[in-house]
Each structure stands twice: as structure tokens, then as C-alpha cells.
Design a protein around this motif. Structure first.
Motif, short mmCIF file in Angstrom:
data_model
loop_
_atom_site.label_atom_id
_atom_site.label_comp_id
_atom_site.label_asym_id
_atom_site.label_seq_id
_atom_site.Cartn_x
_atom_site.Cartn_y
_atom_site.Cartn_z
N GLY A 14 -5.06 7.28 2.32
CA GLY A 14 -4.33 6.24 3.04
C GLY A 14 -4.42 4.89 2.37
O GLY A 14 -3.42 4.19 2.21
N LEU A 15 -5.64 4.51 1.96
CA LEU A 15 -5.82 3.20 1.33
C LEU A 15 -5.14 3.17 -0.05
O LEU A 15 -4.55 2.16 -0.44
CB LEU A 15 -7.31 2.90 1.19
N GLY A 16 -5.20 4.31 -0.75
CA GLY A 16 -4.52 4.40 -2.04
C GLY A 16 -3.02 4.28 -1.88
O GLY A 16 -2.34 3.61 -2.69
N PHE A 17 -2.48 4.89 -0.84
CA PHE A 17 -1.04 4.80 -0.57
C PHE A 17 -0.64 3.35 -0.28
O PHE A 17 0.36 2.84 -0.80
CB PHE A 17 -0.66 5.70 0.60
N VAL A 18 -1.42 2.66 0.56
CA VAL A 18 -1.11 1.27 0.90
C VAL A 18 -1.15 0.40 -0.36
O VAL A 18 -0.26 -0.44 -0.59
CB VAL A 18 -2.11 0.74 1.95
N LEU A 38 -9.96 13.49 -4.87
CA LEU A 38 -8.71 14.19 -4.54
C LEU A 38 -7.74 13.28 -3.80
O LEU A 38 -6.54 13.26 -4.09
CB LEU A 38 -9.00 15.43 -3.69
N GLY A 39 -8.22 12.51 -2.80
CA GLY A 39 -7.33 11.65 -2.03
C GLY A 39 -6.60 10.65 -2.91
O GLY A 39 -5.40 10.42 -2.73
N LEU A 40 -7.30 10.04 -3.86
CA LEU A 40 -6.67 9.09 -4.77
C LEU A 40 -5.62 9.78 -5.63
O LEU A 40 -4.53 9.24 -5.87
CB LEU A 40 -7.72 8.43 -5.66
N ARG A 41 -5.92 10.99 -6.07
CA ARG A 41 -4.97 11.72 -6.91
C ARG A 41 -3.68 12.05 -6.15
O ARG A 41 -2.58 11.92 -6.68
CB ARG A 41 -5.59 13.02 -7.43
N ILE A 42 -3.84 12.45 -4.89
CA ILE A 42 -2.65 12.78 -4.10
C ILE A 42 -1.81 11.53 -3.86
O ILE A 42 -0.57 11.60 -3.84
CB ILE A 42 -3.07 13.42 -2.76
N SER A 43 -2.44 10.38 -3.68
CA SER A 43 -1.69 9.16 -3.40
C SER A 43 -0.73 8.80 -4.53
O SER A 43 0.28 8.13 -4.30
CB SER A 43 -2.65 7.99 -3.12
N TYR A 44 -1.02 9.25 -5.75
CA TYR A 44 -0.11 9.02 -6.87
C TYR A 44 1.24 9.71 -6.65
O TYR A 44 2.25 9.31 -7.22
CB TYR A 44 -0.72 9.53 -8.18
N VAL A 87 -13.57 10.71 4.20
CA VAL A 87 -13.53 10.13 2.86
C VAL A 87 -12.18 10.36 2.19
O VAL A 87 -11.51 9.41 1.77
CB VAL A 87 -14.67 10.70 2.00
N GLN A 88 -11.77 11.62 2.08
CA GLN A 88 -10.53 11.91 1.35
C GLN A 88 -9.31 11.36 2.08
O GLN A 88 -8.39 10.82 1.45
CB GLN A 88 -10.38 13.43 1.13
N GLY A 89 -9.30 11.45 3.41
CA GLY A 89 -8.17 10.92 4.17
C GLY A 89 -8.05 9.41 4.04
O GLY A 89 -6.96 8.86 3.90
N THR A 90 -9.20 8.71 4.08
CA THR A 90 -9.19 7.26 3.94
C THR A 90 -8.82 6.86 2.51
O THR A 90 -8.05 5.90 2.29
CB THR A 90 -10.56 6.67 4.31
N ASP A 91 -9.36 7.59 1.53
CA ASP A 91 -8.98 7.32 0.14
C ASP A 91 -7.47 7.46 -0.04
O ASP A 91 -6.83 6.62 -0.69
CB ASP A 91 -9.67 8.31 -0.81
#
Length: 365
Positions: free
Chosen positions: A144-148, A65-71, A138-142
Motif C-alpha cells: 500500500g505504501l509503495g503504491f501511494v 514481495l509487497g514492494l515488488r508487486i507495487s511496481y 508487513v507485506q500489505g503495508t509495504d
């Protein structure tokens, strides 16, 4: 309590809806105000944001989910920091100002360049750290790192030479999902969340930047975030504006945002001839006038947005501030606006008639 701007939740509602979930339900379950789902500048507890992401990922059976939101996120969510980043001369400058002022967006997050954990002299590590007092979510780090990662792609190009991604946990999503997202090998169970990049990348010039805008943005950030030798009163006002409607506007909450003790905050305000109660009253009055004169929000909701427990308390405050009820003030303002609009329309009609008459006279001549 450590807080983060609600801009960090950009894309959460849309992604959850796309997966068939209810973002407001998940926010409410973890104590997040639902208003934070659609606004950028509310200050919300970072642990609640992390909990909302984890809950949604679990309920929706969506481990990435975190990676998907970063898009769905972009640099604009960082406010004035985004302006400084986009107009930095090099990637190193962009990362330096991000590291220095990341706390403007989230006090518990940090970003910085360090030596490569594997000792490769041609590689530098961009380390992303979350709240120090809790395990990496996990999701928060995913997210944040995906956003960066995606921000770097926008600044220097999609293929910027990412060597590997280090994760401080064993994620529930398959590693192929991460490797497809980052386009690089992913290693799990490491000491920190890291993007390993070519050392020379940091010195790459950024195209389209404006040095003057960069200097102005950096000066603005420095002025807004100065911690010593400056007045505490404007910072308390700013914190109160962001707390209203989301968290009880108590001195303990404001002191936490400003990283100080409530008694210390009281002493500093007293030294400047101010009190917390008076500042809260001023901010409420200013915000009340804005809501009453520029929106049609129901009175009960305005009272809630101002942090009043009851609408009657809001009404008494309005009588004290202006000698009128909130309804009377709104009606008077609407009447003034209608008169101004009618006057503008009359002037426009008269101008149109004059131009038409002048045109007719020219044709006849």
C-alpha cells in the motif's frame, strides 16, 4: 468482515510466477477465490489478502514481495477514484479526494495528511493506515505504501522531495531494499506508516488535469457512496453483484459490506418495499441472462458464479424466470445472433455489389 476490491491483488499472480510460485495455491490456502487474482471488482476479505501476501513472501523467501508487486500497480486499479485523482487541480486536492473516498476501494484503509511526527514545520506527514483491529501486515503495508509513493511520483514527478519513510514494524527485508525503492531514509518501529514530504508539495498544481472531469468524477463518487437520505436498495444490488461467485450471498455478508446490522438492513429494505430474497433473485436472474447470452461458460460454472450450490437449483430457477432451461435459452440466443450476423453479412454484400455496379457504370460513362 472488512473487504477490499480484488484490484488490490493486481500484479500478485505475475510477481509470484516470476519468482517460481503458484499464486492460486497461495490464494486457496488462505480462503481467497482464485477468480480474485484476475478481476478488479470482486469484494474479498482484507485479512485474506494480507494473509496471501505473507504466505507467498514466506514460501518464496521474498521479504520485499509487497514492494515488488507495487511496481505492477497503477492508479487505474482505483476505478472512478482514479479519474478524480488524475484530474485534481493540486496534489492536496488529489490527496483530499483519496482520503474521502478510499473506502470505495477498501473500507479498512485510510490515507490522510497530518502534522510531521518530528515537529518540522516545513514537512507534512502522509499517513497510511490499515485495518484498525489488526497489527499492520508487513507485506500489505509495504504494498500500500509503495503504491501511494509511486502514485505521487506519477502525479508530480519522480523526485518529489520525500524526506523519510516511517514503518510501524521491523521488516524482514534489508533496509537498503526499502531505501532503494523509496529513494529516502527509512526508519522502522515507528507509530504508523508515513511518507514525510515537503509541506509546499501539497499545493503544487497537477498538469494535464480537467476540472470538468474532476467535478463529474467527484459527483459520481458522492452519488455512489451517499450514506444517508438515499435508497439502500441499489447499494444492496451492487453488493450482491460483487459477492456472487466469491462469498455466499447471505444478508450478513451484505450488511457487513454496508457497515450495518442485518436486522437494520432488513428494516430499511422493508421500508422501501423490498426484501433481501427478492433482490438476490433479481440480481441472479440479471447475471444469469448475461452469462448465458454473452459467454460460453459451462453451466456448472455459471451456477457456481451465481451462488447456487447445485446446477439443478440453477436449472429450476431458469424455468421459473423464463420458462426454459438455461441450455435452451443459450441456444435460442445463439440462434438469434447467428441470424442477425447472417443478415448483416447479406446487407454488407449487397452494399458492396451496389458500389461495384455504380463504379462500373461510372467507368463506362
Amino acid at each position: 468482515m472488512s473487504v477490499i476490491r480484488s484490484a488490490g491483488l493486481r500484479g500478485f499472480r505475475a510477481t509470484v510466477a516470476e519468482l517460481g510460485g503458484n499464486a492460486e495455491e497461495y490464494a486457496t490456502a488462505v480462503g481467497l477465490p482464485t477468480a480474485a487474482l484476475d478481476a478488479d471488482d470482486l469484494l474479498v476479505p482484507d485479512h485474506a489478502v494480507a494473509a496471501a501476501l505473507e504466505l507467498a513472501a514466506h514460501r518464496l523467501d521474498c521479504p520485499d514481495l509487497g514492494l515488488r508487486i507495487s511496481y505492477r500497480q497503477d492508479l487505474d486499479m482505483l476505478g472512478p477514484l482514479a479519474l478524480a485523482i488524475r484530474n485534481s487541480p493540486t496534489l492536496a486536492d488529489a490527496l483530499a479526494c483519496s482520503s474521502r473516498y478510499m473506502f470505495v476501494h477498501a473500507r479498512s484503509l485510510s490515507l490522510g495528511l497530518t502534522a510531521d511526527p518530528y515537529g518540522d514545520p516545513g514537512v507534512v506527514a502522509l499517513r497510511y493506515d490499515g485495518p484498525p483491529d489488526m497489527p499492520a501486515p508487513v507485506q500489505g503495508t509495504d504494498l500500500g505504501l509503495g503504491f501511494v509513493h509511486r502514485a505521487i511520483q506519477r502525479l508530480v514527478g519522480e523526485r518529489y522531495g520525500l524526506r523519510s519513510v516511517e514503518l510501524p514494524y521491523h521488516p524482514p527485508a534489508p533496509l537498503r531494499a526499502y531505501e532503494e525503492f523509496f529513494g529516502a531514509p527509512v526508519r522502522v518501529g515507528r507509530s504508523a506508516a508515513i511518507l514525510r514530504m515537503p509541506r509546499g508539495l501539497a499545493d503544487r498544481p497537477l498538469s494535464g488535469g480537467d476540472q470538468q472531469l474532476h467535478r463529474l468524477a467527484m459527483a459520481f463518487l458522492a452519488e455512489q457512496t451517499a450514506e444517508t437520505g438515499t435508497s439502500i436498495t441499489p447499494r444492496v444490488r451492487a453488493a450482491l453483484r460483487q459477492l456472487l461467485g466469491t462469498t455466499p450471498p447471505e444478508i450478513a455478508a451484505v450488511a457487513s459490506i454496508l457497515s450495518t446490522h442485518p436486522r437494520t438492513l432488513q428494516r430499511r429494505l422493508a421500508a422501501e418495499g423490498a426484501t433481501f430474497a427478492a433482490l438476490l433473485d433479481d440480481v441472479r436472474r440479471e447475471e444469469a441472462h448475461r452469462y448465458l447470452t454473452t459467454t460460453d461458460i459451462p453451466m456448472s460454472q455459471v451456477a457456481s458464479l451465481l451462488g447456487f450450490a447445485e446446477q439443478a437449483t440453477f436449472t429450476r430457477s431458469c424455468r421459473r424466470w423464463w420458462g426454459h432451461t438455461p441450455t435452451a435459452l443459450r441456444r435460442a440466443e445463439q440462434s438469434t445472433l447467428r441470424r442477425a450476423e447472417q443478415s448483416t453479412l447479406r446487407r454488407a454484400e449487397q452494399s458492396t455489389q451496389r458500389r461495384a455496379e455504380q463504379s462500373r457504370q461510372r467507368r463506362e460513362a
